[in-house]
Design a protein around this motif. Structure first.
Motif, PDB file in Angstrom:
ATOM      1  N   SER A 227      -1.025  29.628 -49.067  1.00 24.02           N
ATOM      2  CA  SER A 227      -2.238  30.440 -48.995  1.00 24.02           C
ATOM      3  C   SER A 227      -2.433  30.880 -47.564  1.00 24.02           C
ATOM      4  O   SER A 227      -1.893  30.270 -46.636  1.00 24.02           O
ATOM      5  CB  SER A 227      -3.453  29.667 -49.496  1.00 24.02           C
ATOM      6  OG  SER A 227      -4.129  29.055 -48.424  1.00 24.02           O
ATOM      7  N   ARG A 228      -3.165  31.969 -47.411  1.00 25.97           N
ATOM      8  CA  ARG A 228      -3.557  32.321 -46.065  1.00 25.97           C
ATOM      9  C   ARG A 228      -4.573  31.278 -45.624  1.00 25.97           C
ATOM     10  O   ARG A 228      -5.437  30.888 -46.409  1.00 25.97           O
ATOM     11  CB  ARG A 228      -4.178  33.716 -46.054  1.00 25.97           C
ATOM     12  CG  ARG A 228      -3.143  34.814 -46.092  1.00 25.97           C
ATOM     13  CD  ARG A 228      -3.773  36.174 -46.281  1.00 25.97           C
ATOM     14  NE  ARG A 228      -4.323  36.297 -47.618  1.00 25.97           N
ATOM     15  CZ  ARG A 228      -5.522  36.778 -47.885  1.00 25.97           C
ATOM     16  NH1 ARG A 228      -6.289  37.158 -46.898  1.00 25.97           N
ATOM     17  NH2 ARG A 228      -5.954  36.861 -49.121  1.00 25.97           N
ATOM     18  N   ASN A 232     -12.286  30.709 -46.586  1.00 24.03           N
ATOM     19  CA  ASN A 232     -12.582  30.897 -48.010  1.00 24.03           C
ATOM     20  C   ASN A 232     -11.432  30.450 -48.903  1.00 24.03           C
ATOM     21  O   ASN A 232     -11.588  30.339 -50.104  1.00 24.03           O
ATOM     22  CB  ASN A 232     -12.958  32.354 -48.291  1.00 24.03           C
ATOM     23  CG  ASN A 232     -11.840  33.317 -47.941  1.00 24.03           C
ATOM     24  OD1 ASN A 232     -10.879  32.940 -47.271  1.00 24.03           O
ATOM     25  ND2 ASN A 232     -11.954  34.532 -48.392  1.00 24.03           N
ATOM     26  N   LYS A 233     -10.270  30.220 -48.329  1.00 20.54           N
ATOM     27  CA  LYS A 233      -9.166  29.709 -49.128  1.00 20.54           C
ATOM     28  C   LYS A 233      -9.184  28.184 -49.191  1.00 20.54           C
ATOM     29  O   LYS A 233      -8.260  27.574 -49.722  1.00 20.54           O
ATOM     30  CB  LYS A 233      -7.833  30.179 -48.543  1.00 20.54           C
ATOM     31  CG  LYS A 233      -7.668  31.678 -48.569  1.00 20.54           C
ATOM     32  CD  LYS A 233      -7.391  32.167 -49.979  1.00 20.54           C
ATOM     33  CE  LYS A 233      -7.304  33.684 -50.016  1.00 20.54           C
ATOM     34  NZ  LYS A 233      -7.293  34.208 -51.378  1.00 20.54           N
ATOM     35  N   GLY A 234     -10.205  27.554 -48.620  1.00 17.11           N
ATOM     36  CA  GLY A 234     -10.362  26.107 -48.748  1.00 17.11           C
ATOM     37  C   GLY A 234      -9.475  25.304 -47.832  1.00 17.11           C
ATOM     38  O   GLY A 234      -9.101  24.180 -48.155  1.00 17.11           O
ATOM     39  N   THR A 235      -9.157  25.842 -46.671  1.00 19.46           N
ATOM     40  CA  THR A 235      -8.277  25.111 -45.760  1.00 19.46           C
ATOM     41  C   THR A 235      -8.945  23.829 -45.244  1.00 19.46           C
ATOM     42  O   THR A 235      -8.281  22.817 -45.038  1.00 19.46           O
ATOM     43  CB  THR A 235      -7.878  26.012 -44.591  1.00 19.46           C
ATOM     44  OG1 THR A 235      -7.519  27.278 -45.120  1.00 19.46           O
ATOM     45  CG2 THR A 235      -6.701  25.452 -43.843  1.00 19.46           C
ATOM     46  N   ASP A 236     -10.270  23.889 -45.087  1.00 20.08           N
ATOM     47  CA  ASP A 236     -10.987  22.702 -44.619  1.00 20.08           C
ATOM     48  C   ASP A 236     -10.855  21.563 -45.625  1.00 20.08           C
ATOM     49  O   ASP A 236     -10.638  20.401 -45.265  1.00 20.08           O
ATOM     50  CB  ASP A 236     -12.467  23.032 -44.398  1.00 20.08           C
ATOM     51  CG  ASP A 236     -12.640  24.058 -43.303  1.00 20.08           C
ATOM     52  OD1 ASP A 236     -11.737  24.142 -42.451  1.00 20.08           O
ATOM     53  OD2 ASP A 236     -13.645  24.781 -43.321  1.00 20.08           O
ATOM     54  N   PHE A 254       3.955  17.082 -48.400  1.00 20.93           N
ATOM     55  CA  PHE A 254       3.323  18.399 -48.520  1.00 20.93           C
ATOM     56  C   PHE A 254       4.191  19.470 -47.879  1.00 20.93           C
ATOM     57  O   PHE A 254       4.856  19.231 -46.868  1.00 20.93           O
ATOM     58  CB  PHE A 254       1.957  18.405 -47.828  1.00 20.93           C
ATOM     59  CG  PHE A 254       0.838  17.968 -48.722  1.00 20.93           C
ATOM     60  CD1 PHE A 254       0.120  18.903 -49.440  1.00 20.93           C
ATOM     61  CD2 PHE A 254       0.525  16.625 -48.860  1.00 20.93           C
ATOM     62  CE1 PHE A 254      -0.914  18.509 -50.266  1.00 20.93           C
ATOM     63  CE2 PHE A 254      -0.506  16.229 -49.696  1.00 20.93           C
ATOM     64  CZ  PHE A 254      -1.226  17.176 -50.403  1.00 20.93           C
ATOM     65  N   LEU A 255       4.150  20.644 -48.503  1.00 22.43           N
ATOM     66  CA  LEU A 255       4.854  21.793 -47.963  1.00 22.43           C
ATOM     67  C   LEU A 255       3.810  22.913 -47.896  1.00 22.43           C
ATOM     68  O   LEU A 255       3.278  23.325 -48.923  1.00 22.43           O
ATOM     69  CB  LEU A 255       5.974  22.163 -48.932  1.00 22.43           C
ATOM     70  CG  LEU A 255       7.137  22.990 -48.459  1.00 22.43           C
ATOM     71  CD1 LEU A 255       7.814  22.279 -47.311  1.00 22.43           C
ATOM     72  CD2 LEU A 255       8.128  23.173 -49.604  1.00 22.43           C
ATOM     73  N   ILE A 256       3.469  23.329 -46.690  1.00 23.63           N
ATOM     74  CA  ILE A 256       2.389  24.313 -46.554  1.00 23.63           C
ATOM     75  C   ILE A 256       2.945  25.612 -45.979  1.00 23.63           C
ATOM     76  O   ILE A 256       3.548  25.614 -44.904  1.00 23.63           O
ATOM     77  CB  ILE A 256       1.266  23.771 -45.650  1.00 23.63           C
ATOM     78  CG1 ILE A 256       0.721  22.470 -46.251  1.00 23.63           C
ATOM     79  CG2 ILE A 256       0.143  24.786 -45.524  1.00 23.63           C
ATOM     80  CD1 ILE A 256      -0.250  21.753 -45.364  1.00 23.63           C
ATOM     81  N   ALA A 257       2.752  26.680 -46.696  1.00 23.63           N
ATOM     82  CA  ALA A 257       3.197  27.983 -46.193  1.00 23.63           C
ATOM     83  C   ALA A 257       1.993  28.889 -46.028  1.00 23.63           C
ATOM     84  O   ALA A 257       1.052  28.826 -46.807  1.00 23.63           O
ATOM     85  CB  ALA A 257       4.193  28.609 -47.168  1.00 23.63           C
ATOM     86  N   GLY A 258       2.031  29.701 -45.012  1.00 23.28           N
ATOM     87  CA  GLY A 258       0.919  30.611 -44.763  1.00 23.28           C
ATOM     88  C   GLY A 258       0.398  30.409 -43.362  1.00 23.28           C
ATOM     89  O   GLY A 258       0.630  29.373 -42.739  1.00 23.28           O
TER      90      GLY A 258
END
Lengths: 489, 230
Positions: A227-228, A232-236, A254-258
């Motif tokens: 996710s970006r 608003n994408k809930g990164t917090d 975890f694998l985080i892209a964006g």
């Protein structure tokens, strides 16, 4: 079979390629499928850096990159009337019948709809996002939306939640809003080791794909987040939940892209909790790489706080991932319950839901190998194009009003066909509010006068019309159509 | 009345040569010719009047020499400098000269000189625009364009065949419009050459020229590629 009526449609939005995003690919996919169905589609957007002027994409999609001034996140400056001359010229030369605007933050789209109504064209608006009602920016946007949508012929929303939101924001008649979801190109989102099941069924029977290899008791489970990284994408939420999930479940990573402004928070979290070996951040990836990243994982976590549709979770399910997502916006409508675990948008619940999903995966209760075929049946762009075509049929009167809106009209018996008489248009705008109504009426009246001026200053007959793109680009048909084109005077 | 919308004339002196001319000049008729001659006379008269006004202003300035011949020259003297000065003097003394002199007497030079220059430029502007494309098989194409004023000469550009990579019709934004135009892609140059850059004729003309130019330049291969490229 009677020949279907075809339309020439102009898709208007500020958001288009080369910029990546959901709205952009929606417009492109919808356009190319509509062209496959025999319609003529052009796209009008603003210029991006060196991308100005007229361009063709595959399949004969013609894109007008109108040179304009960009102010914020690729949205053009709202120059209400300056767009009209160019827009009118394009509409006349392409013989446009329907103007289809996308994206409620795109001022280009709003202006185009206003001008199109003035010019006597049918208009459709597609809303891709949800908005609040409380803060100042939302109030302004909502007022603007109400202004534009009070005269639009029909609106389309990507989910029922989005429809509800739009109907409330713009005080619309709910029957004049249709729900047509997004779709995905299922072929681009195949799971790893996927074998087409139609090939296996040589004897006419569809065989189920082979069951996935069960997970070993201590095998690493990979949770993917793409996710970006915006608020608003809930990164917090993600930042708070990751350490707890990793603590409770030893063999997970975890694998985080964006990328985005909140990426720094995630990095700090990794540093503080010393999770470098269990959380991998890939940075921003291209859309073509999404599938490759997704197939590296088992579970897809989507912590978004607001989402109108959430194409990405459909993509994840199509790649054969089990989806954990927050129950917000249109997300609950998107996937059947056996593919998802829902969580409330709060830290504890996200942790609990992810835990549940991990347990279910380990227990082998989730048949992720079947997801791809199921998703493929649920979402396809051809279907989206078919449904959009029906909306076009409805607003142009190709199918009757009763057919289009149904018999249960909710007690309102007036016609829903928006006629183009100036006084009727003014009446519709006047209802927008005490002050706003008058202001909008003024705008519309000026727009109409401007239109008359343009008709006089740039007469219609002085504008060249474009030849249509030769359809059905099969090899021999293509040459014959060009020959026919060449013989035309 | 004096101009028309751009019209196309095609001249084919030989099968391997073609000249496409796009012009705003209407077909020559007697009234049109008379009108053009009258217009030219008017232009000349106005330019002379401007010169007279400037001279009158010069005479009223303190730098001017006061001595002017006031006798009428005779015989051969008609073609001498004195005769010119005498004619000028007579003009200045005539009622027209008095009027012009009175008008410009109090105008400051800062205004008068640019105004005169602007007027002369306006009077030198051509009414018609003519642009042409000459195609010669085996040699190349030559674009030429009539100058904006009577003072400048026509500009032309020759592109040899081996430098031509393609000729095609494109469309682009121009002002508040999207226009069709014919372009020649020249090898080794960043910018394309626009044919008929000032007139930008309509699509029907551009297409005719494109077909004709390709047919002439490439013989049998003319028109077998797609019509436009994005």
């Amino acid at each position: 079979m009677a020949r279907r009526r075809t339309y020439t449609v102009a898709m208007v939005s500020d958001y288009f390629f080369p910029q990546p995003g959901g709205v952009e690919s929606h417009i492109y996919q919808l356009s190319s499928k509509l062209i496959d169905r025999g319609h003529k589609v052009i796209i009008i957007t603003h210029a991006y850096d060196d991308r100005k002027g007229v361009r063709y994409l595959t399949n004969g999609v013609k894109v007008y990159h109108v040179p304009f001034f960009v102010i914020y996140r690729n949205t053009t400056f709202p120059t209400v009337f300056s767009f009209f001359p160019v827009f009118r010229n394009i509409c006349i030369r392409e013989r446009i019948e329907i103007v289809h605007g996308h994206g409620s933050l795109s001022s280009l789209c709003h202006e185009a709809i206003l001008h199109a109504r003035t010019m006597g064209l049918r208009t459709v608006f597609t809303d891709h996002s949800l908005f609040g009602f409380a803060d100042a920016a939302s109030i302004l946007t909502n007022k603007l939306l109400k202004f534009i949508l009070s005269d639009v012929d029909h609106s389309i929303c990507v989910s029922h939640t989005c429809k509800e939101n739009t109907v409330l924001r713009a005080s619309l008649d709910p029957l004049m809003v249709s729900v047509i979801p997004n779709a995905i190109v299922a072929e681009s989102f195949r799971p790893r080791n996927y074998r087409s099941s139609s090939r296996a069924g040589a004897n006419g029977f569809q065989t189920d794909p082979p069951p996935a290899r069960p997970l070993a008791p201590h095998e690493m489970i990979t949770i993917v987040v793409i996710s970006r990284l915006f608020y608003n994408k809930g990164t917090d939420l993600l930042t708070a939940a990751i350490p707890r999930i990793l603590e409770e479940h030893p063999n997970t990573r975890f694998l985080i892209a964006g990328s985005g402004p909140n990426a720094i928070d995630l990095e700090q979290m990794i540093e503080t909790n010393v999770l470098q070996d269990r959380v991998q951040m890939l940075g921003s990836i291209r859309h073509e790489e999404v599938r490759d990243v997704m197939t590296r994982g088992h579970i897809y976590l989507h912590p978004s706080l607001t989402e109108a549709f959430g194409t990405v979770i459909v993509e994840a399910a199509s790649c054969g991932l089990y989806v954990v997502c927050t129950q917000v916006g249109g997300i609950p409508e998107v996937l059947p319950s056996h593919m998802t675990t829902f969580a409330k948008p709060e830290e504890d619940d996200v942790v609990a839901a992810t835990g549940k999903a991990i347990t279910a995966m380990r227990a082998g209760q989730v048949r992720t190998e079947k997801f791809h075929d199921q998703v493929k049946k649920m979402y396809s762009w051809s279907n989206v194009a078919l449904r959009t075509e029906r909306v076009y049929d409805g607003i142009t009167g190709t199918i009757s009003e009763e057919d289009f809106y149904g018999c249960d009209t909710g007690g309102y018996n007036g016609s829903r066909i928006r006629d183009f008489t100036l006084i009727d248009r003014l009446k519709r705008y006047y209802g927008c509010g005490i002050w706003a109504g008058k202001l909008f009426c003024l705008c519309v009246a000026i727009d109409y006068l401007f239109f008359l001026f343009l008709e006089w200053w740039f007469p219609r007959e002085n504008i060249d019309t474009c030849p249509d793109w030769p359809r059905k680009p099969s090899a021999d048909e293509r040459t014959s159509s060009v020959d026919a084109d060449a013989k035309r005077p | 009345m004096l101009t028309t919308t751009p019209r196309l004339y095609t001249r084919r002196p030989s099968p391997t040569t073609a000249e496409f001319t796009v012009t705003t000049l209407p077909p020559p008729t007697i009234p049109l010719r008379i009108l053009r001659v009258l217009l030219l006379a008017l232009r000349v008269a106005l330019v002379l009047l401007t010169a007279l006004a400037l001279h009158a202003r010069w005479l009223s300035s303190p730098y001017a020499q006061p001595s002017l011949p006031s006798t009428c020259p005779t015989g051969d003297g008609w073609f001498s400098m004195e005769a010119v000065w005498y004619a000028l003097d007579t003009l200045h003394k005539s009622s027209l000269g008095q009027l012009v002199g009175g008008l410009v007497e109090n105008v400051p030079l800062v205004v008068l000189l640019p105004a005169a220059a602007a007027l002369c430029y306006l009077l030198a502007l051509r009414v018609h625009t003519t642009e042409s494309l000459l195609v010669m098989r085996g040699l190349g194409v030559q674009t030429s364009s009539s100058p904006a004023t009577y003072l400048a000469s026509a500009t032309s550009r020759f592109i040899p065949t081996e430098k031509i990579r393609d000729i095609f019709v494109n469309e682009a934004f121009r002002g508040f419009e999207v226009r069709y135009y014919l372009i020649v892609v020249v090898e080794g140059e960043e910018n394309v050459v626009v044919v008929f850059p000032r007139l930008l004729p309509r699509r029907s003309i551009v297409e005719t020229v494109w077909r004709g130019a390709r047919a002439c330049l490439y013989e049998s291969r003319g028109g077998d590629t797609t019509e436009e490229k994005g």
